[in-house]
Design a protein around this motif. Sequence first.
Motif, PDB file in Angstrom:
ATOM      1  N   PRO A 334      25.861  41.195  40.025  1.00 48.14           N
ATOM      2  CA  PRO A 334      25.816  41.875  38.618  1.00 48.14           C
ATOM      3  C   PRO A 334      24.729  41.598  37.524  1.00 48.14           C
ATOM      4  CG  PRO A 334      28.303  41.341  39.060  1.00 48.14           C
ATOM      5  CD  PRO A 334      27.118  40.589  39.808  1.00 48.14           C
ATOM      6  N   ALA A 335      23.747  42.244  37.187  1.00 48.42           N
ATOM      7  CA  ALA A 335      22.527  41.961  36.250  1.00 48.42           C
ATOM      8  C   ALA A 335      21.897  43.139  35.911  1.00 48.42           C
ATOM      9  CB  ALA A 335      21.312  41.393  37.379  1.00 48.42           C
ATOM     10  N   MET A 336      21.471  42.937  34.649  1.00 53.07           N
ATOM     11  CA  MET A 336      20.580  43.932  33.691  1.00 53.07           C
ATOM     12  C   MET A 336      19.414  43.223  33.274  1.00 53.07           C
ATOM     13  SD  MET A 336      22.892  46.334  31.336  1.00 53.07           S
ATOM     14  CE  MET A 336      21.603  47.080  30.646  1.00 53.07           C
ATOM     15  N   VAL A 337      18.427  43.982  33.041  1.00 51.82           N
ATOM     16  CA  VAL A 337      17.200  43.595  32.336  1.00 51.82           C
ATOM     17  C   VAL A 337      17.470  43.782  30.794  1.00 51.82           C
ATOM     18  CG1 VAL A 337      14.617  44.122  31.899  1.00 51.82           C
ATOM     19  CG2 VAL A 337      15.819  44.609  34.211  1.00 51.82           C
ATOM     20  N   ALA A 338      17.476  42.499  30.163  1.00 49.02           N
ATOM     21  CA  ALA A 338      17.964  42.846  28.535  1.00 49.02           C
ATOM     22  C   ALA A 338      17.086  41.485  28.035  1.00 49.02           C
ATOM     23  CB  ALA A 338      19.407  42.645  28.536  1.00 49.02           C
ATOM     24  N   LYS A 528      35.571  52.037  53.153  1.00 43.66           N
ATOM     25  CA  LYS A 528      35.449  50.594  53.483  1.00 43.66           C
ATOM     26  C   LYS A 528      34.278  50.452  54.420  1.00 43.66           C
ATOM     27  CE  LYS A 528      39.996  49.090  52.082  1.00 43.66           C
ATOM     28  NZ  LYS A 528      40.946  48.421  52.443  1.00 43.66           N
ATOM     29  N   LYS A 529      33.768  51.548  55.113  1.00 45.43           N
ATOM     30  CA  LYS A 529      32.908  51.151  56.008  1.00 45.43           C
ATOM     31  C   LYS A 529      31.194  51.623  55.401  1.00 45.43           C
ATOM     32  CE  LYS A 529      35.510  52.841  60.064  1.00 45.43           C
ATOM     33  NZ  LYS A 529      35.620  53.769  61.191  1.00 45.43           N
ATOM     34  N   LEU A 530      31.466  51.987  53.942  1.00 43.20           N
ATOM     35  CA  LEU A 530      30.001  52.218  53.650  1.00 43.20           C
ATOM     36  C   LEU A 530      29.291  51.017  52.937  1.00 43.20           C
ATOM     37  CD1 LEU A 530      30.908  55.282  51.236  1.00 43.20           C
ATOM     38  CD2 LEU A 530      29.925  55.285  53.324  1.00 43.20           C
ATOM     39  N   LYS A 531      29.811  49.682  52.965  1.00 39.62           N
ATOM     40  CA  LYS A 531      29.148  48.524  52.761  1.00 39.62           C
ATOM     41  C   LYS A 531      28.673  48.662  51.335  1.00 39.62           C
ATOM     42  CE  LYS A 531      27.568  47.658  57.460  1.00 39.62           C
ATOM     43  NZ  LYS A 531      26.557  47.632  58.551  1.00 39.62           N
ATOM     44  N   LEU A 532      29.733  49.154  50.522  1.00 41.40           N
ATOM     45  CA  LEU A 532      29.184  49.140  49.102  1.00 41.40           C
ATOM     46  C   LEU A 532      29.303  47.785  48.299  1.00 41.40           C
ATOM     47  CD1 LEU A 532      31.482  52.166  47.918  1.00 41.40           C
ATOM     48  CD2 LEU A 532      29.084  52.442  48.654  1.00 41.40           C
ATOM     49  N   ARG A 533      28.245  47.622  47.337  1.00 44.04           N
ATOM     50  CA  ARG A 533      28.202  46.160  46.788  1.00 44.04           C
ATOM     51  C   ARG A 533      27.961  46.640  45.155  1.00 44.04           C
ATOM     52  NH1 ARG A 533      30.788  41.848  45.933  1.00 44.04           N
ATOM     53  NH2 ARG A 533      29.737  40.647  44.515  1.00 44.04           N
ATOM     54  N   ASN A 534      26.773  47.163  44.971  1.00 42.16           N
ATOM     55  CA  ASN A 534      26.286  47.323  43.537  1.00 42.16           C
ATOM     56  C   ASN A 534      26.815  48.876  43.169  1.00 42.16           C
ATOM     57  OD1 ASN A 534      25.244  45.206  43.868  1.00 42.16           O
ATOM     58  ND2 ASN A 534      22.967  45.812  43.529  1.00 42.16           N
ATOM     59  N   VAL A 535      27.834  49.026  42.288  1.00 38.11           N
ATOM     60  CA  VAL A 535      28.367  50.162  42.106  1.00 38.11           C
ATOM     61  C   VAL A 535      28.102  50.646  40.425  1.00 38.11           C
ATOM     62  CG1 VAL A 535      30.513  51.870  42.031  1.00 38.11           C
ATOM     63  CG2 VAL A 535      29.821  50.305  43.883  1.00 38.11           C
ATOM     64  N   TRP A 557      31.017  45.196  42.856  1.00 40.10           N
ATOM     65  CA  TRP A 557      31.409  45.187  41.486  1.00 40.10           C
ATOM     66  C   TRP A 557      30.870  46.462  40.906  1.00 40.10           C
ATOM     67  CZ3 TRP A 557      27.218  45.732  38.422  1.00 40.10           C
ATOM     68  CH2 TRP A 557      25.863  45.542  38.883  1.00 40.10           C
ATOM     69  N   VAL A 558      31.361  46.639  39.572  1.00 44.99           N
ATOM     70  CA  VAL A 558      30.985  48.000  39.150  1.00 44.99           C
ATOM     71  C   VAL A 558      30.597  47.739  37.698  1.00 44.99           C
ATOM     72  CG1 VAL A 558      31.951  50.330  38.286  1.00 44.99           C
ATOM     73  CG2 VAL A 558      32.980  49.042  40.225  1.00 44.99           C
ATOM     74  N   LEU A 559      29.310  48.330  37.083  1.00 49.57           N
ATOM     75  CA  LEU A 559      28.923  48.442  36.139  1.00 49.57           C
ATOM     76  C   LEU A 559      29.265  49.605  35.245  1.00 49.57           C
ATOM     77  CD1 LEU A 559      27.342  46.848  33.791  1.00 49.57           C
ATOM     78  CD2 LEU A 559      25.201  48.105  34.540  1.00 49.57           C
ATOM     79  N   GLY A 580      30.881  46.339  31.294  1.00 49.84           N
ATOM     80  CA  GLY A 580      30.322  47.494  30.840  1.00 49.84           C
ATOM     81  C   GLY A 580      29.048  47.495  29.845  1.00 49.84           C
ATOM     82  N   VAL A 581      28.509  48.657  29.635  1.00 49.91           N
ATOM     83  CA  VAL A 581      27.406  48.760  28.708  1.00 49.91           C
ATOM     84  C   VAL A 581      27.241  49.981  28.108  1.00 49.91           C
ATOM     85  CG1 VAL A 581      25.841  49.625  30.815  1.00 49.91           C
ATOM     86  CG2 VAL A 581      24.879  48.279  28.693  1.00 49.91           C
ATOM     87  N   MET A 582      26.660  50.200  26.921  1.00 55.94           N
ATOM     88  CA  MET A 582      26.601  51.457  26.249  1.00 55.94           C
ATOM     89  C   MET A 582      25.215  51.980  26.715  1.00 55.94           C
ATOM     90  SD  MET A 582      27.802  53.629  24.000  1.00 55.94           S
ATOM     91  CE  MET A 582      28.915  52.534  22.988  1.00 55.94           C
ATOM     92  N   HIS A 583      25.341  53.435  26.905  1.00 51.37           N
ATOM     93  CA  HIS A 583      23.838  53.996  27.252  1.00 51.37           C
ATOM     94  C   HIS A 583      23.825  55.399  26.784  1.00 51.37           C
ATOM     95  CE1 HIS A 583      20.036  54.345  29.364  1.00 51.37           C
ATOM     96  NE2 HIS A 583      20.655  55.416  30.076  1.00 51.37           N
ATOM     97  N   ASP A 584      22.742  55.768  26.859  1.00 51.23           N
ATOM     98  CA  ASP A 584      22.422  57.190  26.652  1.00 51.23           C
ATOM     99  C   ASP A 584      21.759  58.071  27.700  1.00 51.23           C
ATOM    100  OD1 ASP A 584      21.679  59.812  25.659  1.00 51.23           O
ATOM    101  OD2 ASP A 584      20.880  59.453  23.681  1.00 51.23           O
ATOM    102  N   TRP A 585      22.474  58.786  28.477  1.00 58.53           N
ATOM    103  CA  TRP A 585      21.840  59.491  29.567  1.00 58.53           C
ATOM    104  C   TRP A 585      20.794  60.129  29.492  1.00 58.53           C
ATOM    105  CZ3 TRP A 585      21.853  56.501  33.950  1.00 58.53           C
ATOM    106  CH2 TRP A 585      22.864  55.924  34.074  1.00 58.53           C
ATOM    107  N   CYS A 586      20.371  60.498  28.176  1.00 57.83           N
ATOM    108  CA  CYS A 586      19.143  61.531  28.012  1.00 57.83           C
ATOM    109  C   CYS A 586      17.934  60.278  27.999  1.00 57.83           C
ATOM    110  CB  CYS A 586      19.307  62.234  26.739  1.00 57.83           C
ATOM    111  SG  CYS A 586      20.420  63.484  26.857  1.00 57.83           S
ATOM    112  N   GLU A 587      17.969  59.185  28.152  1.00 53.60           N
ATOM    113  CA  GLU A 587      17.058  58.218  28.373  1.00 53.60           C
ATOM    114  C   GLU A 587      17.304  57.387  29.655  1.00 53.60           C
ATOM    115  OE1 GLU A 587      16.547  55.764  25.054  1.00 53.60           O
ATOM    116  OE2 GLU A 587      16.831  57.254  23.575  1.00 53.60           O
ATOM    117  N   PRO A 588      16.123  56.676  29.953  1.00 53.37           N
ATOM    118  CA  PRO A 588      16.354  55.836  31.363  1.00 53.37           C
ATOM    119  C   PRO A 588      17.042  54.537  31.133  1.00 53.37           C
ATOM    120  CG  PRO A 588      13.882  56.814  30.884  1.00 53.37           C
ATOM    121  CD  PRO A 588      14.720  57.118  29.792  1.00 53.37           C
ATOM    122  N   PHE A 589      17.532  54.367  32.263  1.00 52.92           N
ATOM    123  CA  PHE A 589      18.340  52.992  32.122  1.00 52.92           C
ATOM    124  C   PHE A 589      17.599  51.874  32.421  1.00 52.92           C
ATOM    125  CE2 PHE A 589      21.497  49.893  33.836  1.00 52.92           C
ATOM    126  CZ  PHE A 589      22.585  50.214  33.072  1.00 52.92           C
TER     127      PHE A 589
END
Length: 681
Positions: A334-338, A528-535, A557-559, A580-589
């Motif tokens: 789990p990571a974010m640019v901040a 379980k076969k999708l090999k999900l990691r970053n969600v 893990w889930v953000l 979790g994190v706050m965000h406005d989806w009218c702007e890039p993440f």
Amino acid sequence: MKGDVFKSTTLVKILGFVLLSIAFFYFGKHYSDGSQQLVFFNSRQDSSTTPKPTTPNSQFVAISPNSNKSFDLSSLINDTNVAEKPLKNTIHPPPLLTSPPPPPPPKEPVEKMGLLDENGVMKDDFRVGGDGFEVVENWGVGNETEEGGGGGGVKGFRVKKYGLCSHSMREYIPCLDNVEAISKLKSVERGEKFERHCPEKGKGLNCLVPPPKGYQTPIPWPKSRDEVWFSNVPHARLAEDKGGQNWISIDKDKFKFPGGGTQFIHGANQYLDQIEKMLPEIAFGRHVRVALDIGCGVASFGAYLLSRNVLTLSVAPKDVHENQIQFALERGVPAMVAAIATHRLLYPSQAFELIHCSRCRVNWTRDDGILLLEVNRLLRAGGYFVWAAQPVYKHEAVLEEQWEEMVNLTTRLCWNLVKKEGYIAIWQKPLNNSCYLSREEGAQPPLCDLHDDPDDVWYVDLKACITRLPEEGYGANITTWPSRLQYPPDRLQSIQVDSFMSRKELFRAESKFWNEIIGSYVRAWHWKKLKLRNVMDMRAGFGGFAAALIENQLDCWVLNVVPVSGHNTLPVIFDRGLLGVMHDWCEPFDTYPRTYDLLHANGLFSIEQKRCNMSTIMLEMDRILRPGGHAYIRDSVAVMDELQDIGKAMGWHVTVRDTSEGPHASYKILVGDKHLLRGKR
């Protein structure tokens, strides 16, 4: 004579009658043997009449195969193919109480992506997407248009085909790479250039960010913790700069991560053992469940805490070591640019049980300690701040002065220095406001105003004041992990929610809903076969989707993203032991391209379409979704056609499926599978 004539006439009539009878007999025989049929033409087509089936034992009455049928004469004349089909298919009417034969196979094979086969039977071998990802060759650079309107849209709708961006944009983060805006900043002394500066309206992303040359399917977790493909993050500077500190190394076509760091070159596991030995009350995985690592490097601290049931959010700015977060996410951490600079970080008050800084290059005492005051806001009541840095252990004049300043500031914040050993110092935040209120009048820094909302974080400036703790004890009275995942926290009562139900009932209902949904996804779509990691859950609510993934034992893990357009449920998400994190989806993440395996959006587009274009959000989803990744959009039928068209224009493989409520429900599920796009540069 007359008699002879009469006789001859009679004879002729008899002969004619016999010949005519023979002709009719032959004619009837010839056209009733199944080789040919009689067709009666009618210039008016009437489809309401249908042939009545006859039993095979009927021997007394012969009925024409075309009885009670009418045909369109003009269509038969102008298109011979139309006439041939009914002639072939109506020779032998089906018996009563039997199902009609299946339709003839199409001329070209059709890929079936649904749960049912052509006879409406559930398939056993159904799967979502594929193990890898397909390559779409020669995807255009410029934007094109093509006829379309899939998903039941209006015929003739023009679908825009998005072209590839310049290859120089392969790691483009729109709000952090806005060179024009950054060049106009009045000051950069406090790290302003590392904060968000989004493109103006109309200047946003309008193309598909390409992957680097040689991009491969990421190495799956947990192997990815220790190695990733060089071609996926082709930047060697971090390995060159930190080669002697056991961060990262290059081995042929891979980056290797030995698990070390600047302050713990002997490995993260040994470092974590040392912290827990210094202060057993930390109890990784029980008392401490959610942590924040500031200036994380390649996130080995958080990577090794995962095996101890601690969810750590690793943050770092896009600075000279600009690919730190990209490495972390490629590893599956789990990571974010901040950047902690002039604005509040996008997390609520009392979010983290432990905040860690190991040589994070942050001057905590500058500007009356405003940066450490932000850490104080984020730290849970009774939580721990772990500082591993040279001022803790080195006896040099400048460093000793820095240590004294840190001790003075933390004392005024009512933090208790609970342990100092070697190069690590650990402070604990108070459980309530009693220490703050007992300080001398005029003590600095002051308490924040009573009306200050410590959970208001979207573009909010840092404040040089001490965040008050709730008088009710909210945030401090959380249970231990894992029981806290499903236990309604006290701070649930402080969330403003439009509902006739009690908040606890709403919380439990959401948890039950998503647990059932994810259970069905696991069974029917083999998640379980999708090999999900970053969600990422793009509209998280109380975090029920993420909790359901844990309950169904999916190793990811889930953000949890809480949009600014809705209620701020972030405190509840963190109290559950989630991120979790706050965000406005009218702007890039704020993340690198190609960093998530699964994007989940529930009811997001029908809400945000009032504020911004749906294509803006979809293009951002494509930017942050890995090739081979999946997007699950559960939303109103009213927006499905447009979402389907946009998905196709981005090169996704798009399917629309019914929810469990059936085909007439107001909601449907759009599944988009992203392919690897390769085209001309």
